[in-house]
Design a protein around this motif. Sequence first.
Motif, short mmCIF file in Angstrom:
data_model
loop_
_atom_site.label_atom_id
_atom_site.label_comp_id
_atom_site.label_asym_id
_atom_site.label_seq_id
_atom_site.Cartn_x
_atom_site.Cartn_y
_atom_site.Cartn_z
N ARG A 155 -14.27 21.42 -20.18
CA ARG A 155 -13.99 21.15 -19.13
C ARG A 155 -14.68 19.75 -18.66
N TYR A 156 -15.20 19.31 -19.61
CA TYR A 156 -15.65 17.98 -19.03
C TYR A 156 -14.98 16.39 -19.67
N ARG A 157 -14.08 17.01 -20.46
CA ARG A 157 -13.21 15.88 -21.02
C ARG A 157 -11.79 16.71 -21.81
N ASP A 158 -10.86 15.80 -21.93
CA ASP A 158 -9.79 16.56 -22.86
C ASP A 158 -9.45 15.45 -24.05
N LYS A 159 -8.65 15.98 -24.75
CA LYS A 159 -8.42 15.50 -25.89
C LYS A 159 -7.76 14.14 -25.73
N ASN A 160 -7.04 13.99 -24.50
CA ASN A 160 -6.31 12.57 -24.53
C ASN A 160 -7.26 11.55 -23.93
N GLU A 161 -8.33 12.06 -23.35
CA GLU A 161 -9.44 11.05 -23.45
C GLU A 161 -10.09 10.30 -24.42
N ILE A 162 -10.18 11.38 -25.35
CA ILE A 162 -10.74 10.77 -26.63
C ILE A 162 -9.65 9.87 -27.39
N TYR A 204 -21.75 18.56 -43.06
CA TYR A 204 -22.57 19.33 -42.37
C TYR A 204 -22.30 20.75 -42.75
N LYS A 205 -21.24 21.12 -42.88
CA LYS A 205 -20.77 22.54 -42.91
C LYS A 205 -21.31 23.48 -44.48
N LYS A 206 -21.88 22.44 -45.30
CA LYS A 206 -22.36 22.84 -46.57
C LYS A 206 -23.88 23.67 -46.35
N GLY A 207 -24.44 23.26 -45.10
CA GLY A 207 -25.60 23.94 -44.53
C GLY A 207 -26.81 23.16 -45.17
N TYR A 208 -26.79 22.14 -45.88
CA TYR A 208 -28.04 21.27 -46.36
C TYR A 208 -28.64 20.72 -45.22
N MET A 209 -28.01 20.27 -44.40
CA MET A 209 -28.79 19.48 -43.38
C MET A 209 -29.16 20.59 -42.40
N LYS A 210 -30.40 20.56 -42.04
CA LYS A 210 -31.21 21.60 -41.47
C LYS A 210 -31.47 21.40 -40.02
N CYS A 211 -31.06 20.23 -39.39
CA CYS A 211 -31.20 19.90 -37.97
C CYS A 211 -30.08 19.65 -37.14
N PRO A 212 -30.13 19.61 -35.74
CA PRO A 212 -28.69 19.12 -35.10
C PRO A 212 -28.65 17.63 -35.17
N VAL A 213 -27.29 17.04 -35.28
CA VAL A 213 -27.10 15.85 -35.43
C VAL A 213 -26.07 15.44 -34.04
N HIS A 214 -26.61 13.98 -33.48
CA HIS A 214 -25.91 13.84 -32.49
C HIS A 214 -25.16 12.25 -32.68
N LEU A 215 -23.91 12.39 -33.10
CA LEU A 215 -23.28 11.37 -34.04
C LEU A 215 -23.00 10.20 -33.12
N TYR A 216 -22.89 9.05 -33.80
CA TYR A 216 -22.54 7.72 -33.07
C TYR A 216 -21.56 7.22 -33.25
N VAL A 217 -20.47 7.99 -33.75
CA VAL A 217 -18.79 7.56 -34.17
C VAL A 217 -18.31 7.09 -32.76
N GLY A 218 -17.75 5.79 -32.91
CA GLY A 218 -17.36 5.28 -31.79
C GLY A 218 -17.91 4.28 -30.78
N GLU A 219 -19.38 4.23 -31.45
CA GLU A 219 -20.22 3.34 -30.66
C GLU A 219 -20.96 2.20 -31.40
N GLU A 220 -20.16 2.19 -32.72
CA GLU A 220 -21.02 1.11 -33.57
C GLU A 220 -21.20 -0.19 -33.41
N ALA A 221 -20.27 -0.53 -32.64
CA ALA A 221 -20.24 -2.11 -32.37
C ALA A 221 -21.78 -2.47 -31.60
N TYR A 272 -18.03 4.68 -25.91
CA TYR A 272 -17.39 6.10 -25.61
C TYR A 272 -17.98 6.79 -27.21
N ARG A 273 -18.58 8.13 -27.00
CA ARG A 273 -18.52 8.78 -28.11
C ARG A 273 -17.36 9.73 -28.34
N TRP A 274 -17.03 9.64 -30.05
CA TRP A 274 -15.87 10.50 -30.13
C TRP A 274 -16.05 11.82 -30.40
#
Length: 322
Positions: free
Chosen positions: A253-260, A28-45, A238-240
């Motif tokens: 303020r809505y979650r901490d690293k420990n929860e992830i 994403y940081k390369k800047g090619y992707m031009k839209c916002p992304v909401h990723l599904y990592v953690g919810e694949e099952a 859960y989304r990571w």
Amino acid sequence: MITKDEMIGLFKTMLTIRLTEEKIASEYKKGYMKCPVHLYVGEEAVAAAVIRLLDRRDYVTTTHRSHGHYLAKGGDILNLLKELCGLEDGYTKGWGGSQHIFAPDIGIMGTSAIVGSGISIATGIALGIKMKDLNEISVCFFGDGATEEGYFYESLNFASLKNLPVLYVCENNGLATHSRIENRRGEGVEIYKIAASLGVESKKINGNDVIELYEVSKNAVKYVRDNKKPYFIEALTYRWKGHVSPEEDFGERYRDKNEIELWKEKCPIINFERKILNDNLISKKELETVKSEVYSIVEENFIKLNNIMQNKQNGFVPVTPY
Ligand SMILES: Cc1ncc(C[n+]2csc(CCOP(=O)(O)OP(=O)(O)O)c2C)c(N)n1
Ligand SMILES: [Mg+2]
């Protein structure tokens, strides 16, 4: 009882989604992707289990967090990536971006950024199926936040009243943007019980256990198809990553690293892998072969994308300048 082929299929789908999403995050940081992304990592099952039970002709609607459903339904990786880059030969010719993928050739009847809207679209599709007396079913994925929208109540009420062949799958990750479910719903309120109160058969399950999901979904899909009635699954997961970010977002303020970290221990892929190896359902060697196959496919698609984008570098303007 799940067969070896089904098991490998589930594993491949989950891994394809995970690797594609992780790679989108790192590219994403390369800047090619031009839209916002909401990723599904953690919810694949959830996507892997439910969609594996569908026929190609069955219809799916989903949300802003749609890549997993699209890939599970057989969507082409490169077309998805092209869409994220705003290229003319993406699935919606570069106009939709990540949140508006429309691929009717594989039954993806729209993903939408309007929270909850897919629920009414899927219900309308089910009404069409019923009016035409077809054998397809309509399946709808949405988050816990979407169950707080009017669409949810109106659609479930209508599907229940008219006996429509629609499977509602709520991916309850306990979060809607940066708002936790306990700050949005009264104590003890259960989403699957709301569905039941509207006359829809419903069940709450562990959304990180792909085998439980697969077994419950098998019955649910059969119930909807045979009885032409709605069914509701609430899958706890859960989304990571951040709500709309390739990075993890904690400390807001809505979650901490420990929860992830706690949820990472419940990773649907690693736990499934452990289980099938421990139960001797597959050998380590065989599993490694499957993994490297999936890894190569995902990598090849990103190499192709990088080549396309490098050739376009001079003066490239995406179809939609987000
Ligand atoms: C009708 C509407 N209200 C608010 C928003 C802003 N919004 C975008 S995503 C989101 C949270 C959705 O949460 P959920 O349905 O649980 O899905 P998740 O992001 O957790 O997968 C909100 C409030 C929107 N896009 N549409
Ligand atoms: Mg949510």
